[in-house]
Design a protein around this motif. Sequence first.
Motif, PDB file in Angstrom:
ATOM      1  N   HIS A  84       0.691  -1.019  -0.046  1.00  0.00           N
ATOM      2  CA  HIS A  84       0.006   0.048  -0.036  1.00  0.00           C
ATOM      3  C   HIS A  84       1.000   1.252  -0.207  1.00  0.00           C
ATOM      4  O   HIS A  84       0.602   2.022  -0.712  1.00  0.00           O
ATOM      5  CB  HIS A  84      -1.042   0.011   1.167  1.00  0.00           C
ATOM      6  CG  HIS A  84      -1.810   1.267   1.340  1.00  0.00           C
ATOM      7  ND1 HIS A  84      -3.064   1.235   0.540  1.00  0.00           N
ATOM      8  CD2 HIS A  84      -1.663   2.328   2.074  1.00  0.00           C
ATOM      9  CE1 HIS A  84      -3.431   2.546   1.064  1.00  0.00           C
ATOM     10  NE2 HIS A  84      -2.612   3.083   1.744  1.00  0.00           N
ATOM     11  N   ARG A  96      -5.588   1.520  -3.225  1.00  0.00           N
ATOM     12  CA  ARG A  96      -6.258   1.277  -1.871  1.00  0.00           C
ATOM     13  C   ARG A  96      -7.217  -0.008  -2.068  1.00  0.00           C
ATOM     14  O   ARG A  96      -7.471  -0.563  -1.325  1.00  0.00           O
ATOM     15  CB  ARG A  96      -7.157   2.683  -1.628  1.00  0.00           C
ATOM     16  CG  ARG A  96      -6.371   3.715  -1.173  1.00  0.00           C
ATOM     17  CD  ARG A  96      -7.132   4.931  -0.561  1.00  0.00           C
ATOM     18  NE  ARG A  96      -7.985   5.420  -1.677  1.00  0.00           N
ATOM     19  CZ  ARG A  96      -7.645   6.474  -2.519  1.00  0.00           C
ATOM     20  NH1 ARG A  96      -6.457   7.101  -2.549  1.00  0.00           N
ATOM     21  NH2 ARG A  96      -8.776   6.815  -2.999  1.00  0.00           N
ATOM     22  N   THR A  97      -8.000  -0.182  -3.179  1.00  0.00           N
ATOM     23  CA  THR A  97      -8.703  -1.289  -3.543  1.00  0.00           C
ATOM     24  C   THR A  97      -8.042  -2.492  -3.458  1.00  0.00           C
ATOM     25  O   THR A  97      -8.629  -3.424  -2.660  1.00  0.00           O
ATOM     26  CB  THR A  97      -9.416  -0.883  -5.010  1.00  0.00           C
ATOM     27  OG1 THR A  97      -9.865   0.148  -5.111  1.00  0.00           O
ATOM     28  CG2 THR A  97     -10.321  -2.203  -5.077  1.00  0.00           C
ATOM     29  N   THR A  99      -5.308  -3.057  -1.468  1.00  0.00           N
ATOM     30  CA  THR A  99      -5.007  -3.044  -0.005  1.00  0.00           C
ATOM     31  C   THR A  99      -6.531  -3.926   0.574  1.00  0.00           C
ATOM     32  O   THR A  99      -6.204  -4.545   1.468  1.00  0.00           O
ATOM     33  CB  THR A  99      -4.815  -1.760   0.616  1.00  0.00           C
ATOM     34  OG1 THR A  99      -3.713  -1.376   0.257  1.00  0.00           O
ATOM     35  CG2 THR A  99      -4.660  -1.801   2.192  1.00  0.00           C
ATOM     36  N   ALA A 100      -7.408  -3.227   0.222  1.00  0.00           N
ATOM     37  CA  ALA A 100      -8.612  -3.854   0.807  1.00  0.00           C
ATOM     38  C   ALA A 100      -8.740  -5.120   0.566  1.00  0.00           C
ATOM     39  O   ALA A 100      -9.277  -6.040   1.472  1.00  0.00           O
ATOM     40  CB  ALA A 100      -9.921  -3.118   0.171  1.00  0.00           C
TER      41      ALA A 100
END
Length: 243
Positions: A84, A96-97, A99-100
Amino acid sequence: MSFEAKTNGAGSLQKWGGAAALYEALAYIIGIVGFIAVVNISEVADPLQKVTAMAANQGLLTLLYLLVYVIWGASLVVLTLALHERLQGDVSALARTATAFGIIWSVLVIASGMIYNVGMGTVVELSAHNPEQAATVWLAIESVFNGLGGGVEVVGGIWVLLLSVAGLRNGGLPRLLNYLGFVVGAAGVATVVPALGETGAMTFGLTQIVWFVWLGIAMLRRPAGLALHSAPGEVAVHPAPAR
């Protein structure tokens, strides 16, 4: 906090992430050897025989699921946070997506390992008094285990695909590694199709060993591969894309 302290902290996280990636690969190898060559109960079709095999190998199975699932998932959290940072997740929606999905995958893998170990302990204890009931209980536990990630790698596949796209966009990861990531990710996503499940899982596991090793080495060799944020009044340094 000084600019130098910030960059040193970033480099430290990258090194921890690189070490985590190497552990992920090692755990895959441990799993292949342990679950196939040492104690292969996945091929046992009869539930009663499977419970008997688990009782005979409970200690080894507990250790394997701890190493290959629980600790693996915890290491994935470290790797996900390092990636990230490396892929500038603070400014990239794609990173960020990714990372999710990485965190979600971590939770699923940890939960799978804990459910297997706790469920196995319950079933082995129950089998001493009622083997038939133990076999029935295990069928339910195994279904939950497989549903969380024991047999389908779609979440991990999406994570690798997103990382590969993000890595190509900002140059935070080696270009060829990103291309390999497309193969790994596609294989993981393919496991959601029953007809492709076994082939996809095998391809995903074997190619991801290479992917994790390559990623770990890249992060350890270039811990500052992410864009460095400058201190007030200084010019930000953006290193050239990794090769």
